[in-house]
Design a protein around this motif. Structure first.
Motif, mmCIF file in Angstrom:
data_model
loop_
_atom_site.group_PDB
_atom_site.id
_atom_site.type_symbol
_atom_site.label_atom_id
_atom_site.label_comp_id
_atom_site.label_asym_id
_atom_site.label_seq_id
_atom_site.Cartn_x
_atom_site.Cartn_y
_atom_site.Cartn_z
ATOM 1 N N MET A 62 0.853 -1.181 0.000
ATOM 2 C CA MET A 62 0.000 0.000 0.000
ATOM 3 C C MET A 62 0.889 1.231 0.000
ATOM 4 N N SER A 63 1.420 1.524 -1.120
ATOM 5 C CA SER A 63 2.327 2.655 -1.209
ATOM 6 C C SER A 63 1.604 3.987 -1.039
ATOM 7 N N ASP A 64 0.308 3.981 -1.260
ATOM 8 C CA ASP A 64 -0.456 5.222 -1.163
ATOM 9 C C ASP A 64 -1.266 5.274 0.129
ATOM 10 N N LEU A 65 -0.602 4.974 1.251
ATOM 11 C CA LEU A 65 -1.280 4.993 2.536
ATOM 12 C C LEU A 65 -1.726 6.398 2.904
ATOM 13 N N ASP A 66 -2.911 6.453 3.436
ATOM 14 C CA ASP A 66 -3.463 7.707 3.927
ATOM 15 C C ASP A 66 -3.144 7.761 5.420
ATOM 16 N N ARG A 67 -2.216 8.592 5.786
ATOM 17 C CA ARG A 67 -1.769 8.659 7.185
ATOM 18 C C ARG A 67 -2.816 9.254 8.115
ATOM 19 N N THR A 68 -3.945 9.706 7.582
ATOM 20 C CA THR A 68 -4.993 10.239 8.440
ATOM 21 C C THR A 68 -5.988 9.156 8.857
ATOM 22 N N ARG A 69 -5.868 7.951 8.270
ATOM 23 C CA ARG A 69 -6.760 6.840 8.602
ATOM 24 C C ARG A 69 -5.946 5.674 9.110
ATOM 25 N N ALA A 70 -6.528 4.884 10.003
ATOM 26 C CA ALA A 70 -5.842 3.715 10.535
ATOM 27 C C ALA A 70 -5.464 2.770 9.395
ATOM 28 N N VAL A 71 -4.221 2.311 9.393
ATOM 29 C CA VAL A 71 -3.733 1.455 8.313
ATOM 30 C C VAL A 71 -4.506 0.144 8.267
ATOM 31 N N TRP A 72 -4.851 -0.415 9.438
ATOM 32 C CA TRP A 72 -5.595 -1.685 9.426
ATOM 33 C C TRP A 72 -6.957 -1.502 8.766
ATOM 34 N N ARG A 73 -7.568 -0.333 8.929
ATOM 35 C CA ARG A 73 -8.859 -0.087 8.279
ATOM 36 C C ARG A 73 -8.689 -0.011 6.758
ATOM 37 N N GLN A 74 -7.578 0.558 6.318
ATOM 38 C CA GLN A 74 -7.311 0.632 4.878
ATOM 39 C C GLN A 74 -7.071 -0.770 4.310
ATOM 40 N N ALA A 75 -6.360 -1.613 5.064
ATOM 41 C CA ALA A 75 -6.138 -2.993 4.630
ATOM 42 C C ALA A 75 -7.464 -3.741 4.557
ATOM 43 N N ALA A 76 -8.322 -3.532 5.546
ATOM 44 C CA ALA A 76 -9.644 -4.164 5.534
ATOM 45 C C ALA A 76 -10.451 -3.690 4.330
ATOM 46 N N ALA A 77 -10.356 -2.420 4.007
ATOM 47 C CA ALA A 77 -11.085 -1.873 2.856
ATOM 48 C C ALA A 77 -10.615 -2.503 1.550
ATOM 49 N N VAL A 78 -9.325 -2.792 1.436
ATOM 50 C CA VAL A 78 -8.795 -3.453 0.242
ATOM 51 C C VAL A 78 -9.444 -4.828 0.090
ATOM 52 N N VAL A 79 -9.517 -5.570 1.190
ATOM 53 C CA VAL A 79 -10.116 -6.908 1.138
ATOM 54 C C VAL A 79 -11.601 -6.816 0.783
ATOM 55 N N ILE A 80 -12.322 -5.870 1.385
ATOM 56 C CA ILE A 80 -13.744 -5.696 1.066
ATOM 57 C C ILE A 80 -13.924 -5.359 -0.412
ATOM 58 N N ASP A 81 -13.087 -4.464 -0.928
ATOM 59 C CA ASP A 81 -13.172 -4.112 -2.356
ATOM 60 C C ASP A 81 -12.967 -5.341 -3.229
ATOM 61 N N ARG A 82 -12.049 -6.201 -2.841
ATOM 62 C CA ARG A 82 -11.775 -7.414 -3.620
ATOM 63 C C ARG A 82 -12.922 -8.409 -3.530
ATOM 64 N N ILE A 83 -13.593 -8.446 -2.388
ATOM 65 C CA ILE A 83 -14.774 -9.306 -2.269
ATOM 66 C C ILE A 83 -15.868 -8.769 -3.188
ATOM 67 N N LYS A 84 -16.072 -7.465 -3.146
ATOM 68 C CA LYS A 84 -17.126 -6.845 -3.949
ATOM 69 C C LYS A 84 -16.876 -6.951 -5.443
#
Length: 80
Positions: free
Chosen positions: A1-23
Motif C-alpha cells: 500500500m504505497s499510497d497509505l493515507d496517514r490520516t486513517r488507521a492502516v488496518w482499516r485501509q487494509a480491511a477496505a482493500v479486502v472488502i473491495d476485492r470481495i465486492k
C-alpha cells in the motif's frame, strides 16, 4: 500500500482493500483469502496490521476462519 493515507488507521485501509476485492469478485464467496503474512507482504504493512484487519472482517461478517485451514469469504457477505 504505497499510497497509505496517514490520516486513517492502516488496518482499516487494509480491511477496505479486502472488502473491495470481495465486492469486485477477486475473492468470491467461499474462496480463501490471503493469510495474515501473505496480505501483510502484498500490502507492505506489518503482519499485526493485516491480522487486525482480517479479525475485524471476521467480526463484521465478511470472513470466516477455519482453524488450521485458513480464512474464507462467507457465502453471503454483508451489504454496506
Amino acid at each position: 500500500m504505497s499510497d497509505l493515507d496517514r490520516t486513517r488507521a492502516v488496518w482499516r485501509q487494509a480491511a477496505a482493500v479486502v472488502i473491495d476485492r470481495i465486492k469486485d469478485g477477486t475473492y468470491p464467496p467461499g474462496t480463501r483469502v490471503p493469510s495474515t503474512l501473505e496480505l501483510a507482504t502484498e500490502l507492505g504493512v506489518a503482519s499485526s496490521t493485516s491480522q487486525k484487519a482480517l479479525a475485524h472482517l471476521r467480526a463484521e461478517g465478511w470472513l470466516r476462519g477455519e482453524t488450521g485451514i485458513g480464512t474464507f469469504v462467507v457465502d453471503q457477505p454483508p451489504n454496506d
